[in-house]
Design a protein around this motif. Sequence first.
Motif, mmCIF file in Angstrom:
data_model
loop_
_atom_site.group_PDB
_atom_site.id
_atom_site.type_symbol
_atom_site.label_atom_id
_atom_site.label_comp_id
_atom_site.label_asym_id
_atom_site.label_seq_id
_atom_site.Cartn_x
_atom_site.Cartn_y
_atom_site.Cartn_z
ATOM 1 N N PRO A 91 0.810 -1.222 0.000
ATOM 2 C CA PRO A 91 0.000 0.000 0.000
ATOM 3 C C PRO A 91 0.846 1.275 0.000
ATOM 4 O O PRO A 91 0.531 2.243 -0.690
ATOM 5 N N ARG A 92 1.961 1.262 0.764
ATOM 6 C CA ARG A 92 2.811 2.464 0.776
ATOM 7 C C ARG A 92 3.492 2.671 -0.576
ATOM 8 O O ARG A 92 3.778 3.806 -0.978
ATOM 9 N N GLY A 93 3.751 1.567 -1.301
ATOM 10 C CA GLY A 93 4.327 1.712 -2.644
ATOM 11 C C GLY A 93 3.427 2.556 -3.518
ATOM 12 O O GLY A 93 3.900 3.408 -4.294
ATOM 13 N N TRP A 135 17.214 -3.289 1.791
ATOM 14 C CA TRP A 135 16.412 -4.501 1.599
ATOM 15 C C TRP A 135 15.271 -4.675 2.579
ATOM 16 O O TRP A 135 14.479 -5.593 2.447
ATOM 17 N N ASN A 136 15.172 -3.829 3.592
ATOM 18 C CA ASN A 136 14.216 -4.158 4.660
ATOM 19 C C ASN A 136 12.768 -3.842 4.309
ATOM 20 O O ASN A 136 11.861 -4.584 4.681
ATOM 21 N N LEU A 137 12.537 -2.730 3.594
ATOM 22 C CA LEU A 137 11.191 -2.387 3.117
ATOM 23 C C LEU A 137 11.394 -1.977 1.656
ATOM 24 O O LEU A 137 11.336 -0.788 1.320
ATOM 25 N N VAL A 149 13.777 -2.754 10.909
ATOM 26 C CA VAL A 149 13.180 -1.441 10.614
ATOM 27 C C VAL A 149 14.086 -0.412 11.266
ATOM 28 O O VAL A 149 14.378 -0.500 12.464
ATOM 29 N N CYS A 150 14.527 0.567 10.472
ATOM 30 C CA CYS A 150 15.479 1.536 11.026
ATOM 31 C C CYS A 150 14.868 2.321 12.173
ATOM 32 O O CYS A 150 15.580 2.827 13.022
ATOM 33 N N LEU A 151 13.524 2.406 12.203
ATOM 34 C CA LEU A 151 12.830 3.177 13.237
ATOM 35 C C LEU A 151 12.556 2.330 14.468
ATOM 36 O O LEU A 151 11.959 2.795 15.429
ATOM 37 N N LEU A 206 3.563 5.582 13.014
ATOM 38 C CA LEU A 206 2.320 6.126 12.493
ATOM 39 C C LEU A 206 2.759 7.242 11.555
ATOM 40 O O LEU A 206 3.308 8.244 12.017
ATOM 41 N N ARG A 207 2.554 7.056 10.239
ATOM 42 C CA ARG A 207 3.199 7.946 9.277
ATOM 43 C C ARG A 207 2.193 8.850 8.568
ATOM 44 O O ARG A 207 1.173 8.397 8.064
ATOM 45 N N ASP A 208 2.524 10.138 8.538
ATOM 46 C CA ASP A 208 1.813 11.105 7.710
ATOM 47 C C ASP A 208 2.879 11.609 6.733
ATOM 48 O O ASP A 208 3.852 12.252 7.149
HETATM 49 O O1 6OD Z 1 7.953 5.477 6.325
HETATM 50 C C1 6OD Z 1 8.882 5.974 5.679
HETATM 51 O O2 6OD Z 1 8.704 6.856 4.829
HETATM 52 C C2 6OD Z 1 10.263 5.541 5.933
HETATM 53 N N1 6OD Z 1 11.237 6.204 5.271
HETATM 54 C C3 6OD Z 1 10.480 4.491 6.762
HETATM 55 C C4 6OD Z 1 11.750 3.985 7.060
HETATM 56 C C5 6OD Z 1 11.863 2.784 7.657
HETATM 57 C C6 6OD Z 1 13.116 2.214 7.922
HETATM 58 O O3 6OD Z 1 13.348 1.033 7.978
#
Ligand code: 6OD
Length: 490
Positions: free
Chosen positions: A109-111, A158-160, A291-293, A453-455
């Motif tokens: 979906p984010r793609g 490679w993670n997302l 996930v880097c976050l 939670l991303r905007d």
């Molecule tokens: O949600 C995003 O836009 C983003 N750059 C996420 C980064 C995730 C790291 O693994």
Amino acid sequence: MTSSVKQTQQFIDGQFTPGTSGKTFPNINPINGKLNSNICEASKADVNAAVAAAKAALTGPWGKMPVEARTNMLHGVAAEISRRFDDFLQAEIADTGKPTSIASHIDIPRGAANFKVFADVVKNVPTESFHLDTPDGRGALNYGVRVPKGVIGVISPWNLPLLLMTWKVGPALACGNTVVVKPSEETPSTATLLGEVMNTVGVPPGVYNVIHGFGPDSAGEWLTQNPDVNAITFTGETRTGEAIMKQAANGVRPVSFELGGKNAGVVFADADFEAAVDGISRAAFANSGQVCLGTERVFVERSIFDRFAQALKKKAEGFVFGDPMNPATTMGPLISKEHRDKVLGYFAAAKTQGATIIAGGGIPRVAAEYEGGHWVQPTIWTGLPQDSSVIREEIFGPCVHLEPFDAEEQAVNMANDTPYGLATTIWTTDLARAHRVAGRINVGITWINCWFLRDLRTSFGGQGLSGIGREGGVHSLEFYTELRNVCVKL
Ligand code: 6OD
Ligand code: NAD
């Protein structure tokens, strides 16, 4: 699944091509260690051809296209990704092993959203304008004009894979640039599939190009060294960012970097307990901790520490491994054998450095068909000193260290005791404290009573070893355009 997944080719100037090197490298399925496909490796000539195509496309139909037509086209790209949802899902899952419960809700979906949102941002964000008084009383009008930067080199991890690649490609194209993408060698498939989408939608040849290969002395380095690449946007490890920065210095090309993190979570005793346990479990273990976050250091107020540790242990022990297409599967493998060895190295270091293991610490039992995969157990430690390598270095696995604290000041100081500065997640019901602590933790992104939670209109990026620059909303426009000022004497 499409034929491009079986033998994954470059996508240059609107054409799929094996390229000129005659070499391929294997793409391994992380769930069982078996071969997914062979990836055609780009030669330096292929990389240069991709950059030349991207440069030429800037002055072709794409460069002349009105903003309305361009942004409509990007909405078309989003719609086509959604129409081919299952193709993207299967390609992403084959490359990463991540469960459909994650990929179908987040990655794919984010793609699509990354194209929609930035198409709208570009249409709706104004540029500055000023009236200047002049001695003759006639005045002058200044106004800003944004123009594309040119050819953007996009290097992604490679993670997302689809999410992070389109997070750069979406705004870059919305601003009128052209791109050459070098996806991670571990996850080349969805970037390649996006080439088919670009052709279906009628995006002109050369606007979107994909080359495959590795970093040093390979496609990544050759792309960033090419002087016709006008700007470089990169997501990946801090060490790789340092190398790319040196490569970009040649020609003084701008860079935007989203790098590693060693993020802290802070849980106060007044937090909504169940929500905090659930949030920290996701922050520590989602996407197998890749996930880097994500949160690898969590500070919990002492009065709830033991109860919190037990509740998080229950979460860690509740993950389901196995078939990624089964909706009940909640945890996938790590991306590669090499990455698993690295993560297991930290598991071993935690033991020798004196950690108390609350959960996990090894390799889970999986069905026989998945035994060749790169699985690790979600792991929780406590009791490590602040100078432990497990506390100081980014591990990028499903693991977290818990540490009790007695006072807000102490939690803030421990959270800030890192050279990284990407994200934090704070759990409390005390509003004043939430804002106070948010203001004192040195990171680019703070979540209060939530995580990831991303905007997409908001700024995204890190400080210190976590990166350079901000993207998201108008901040992406700052990076992907040149802002010119025009001064008109009235
Ligand atoms: O949600 C995003 O836009 C983003 N750059 C996420 C980064 C995730 C790291 O693994
Ligand atoms: P990586 O740095 O190893 O590789 C990322 C990309 O860089 C790959 O495409 C790789 O081929 C390429 N590369 C490697 N060396 C290069 C060079 N010298 N020149 C040009 N390109 C080169 O990262 P990874 O292992 O794919 O991803 C994991 C890392 O990424 C973690 O450290 C994680 O924290 C970070 N990451 C950060 C964010 C963020 O938003 N801050 C997001 C995702 C991942």
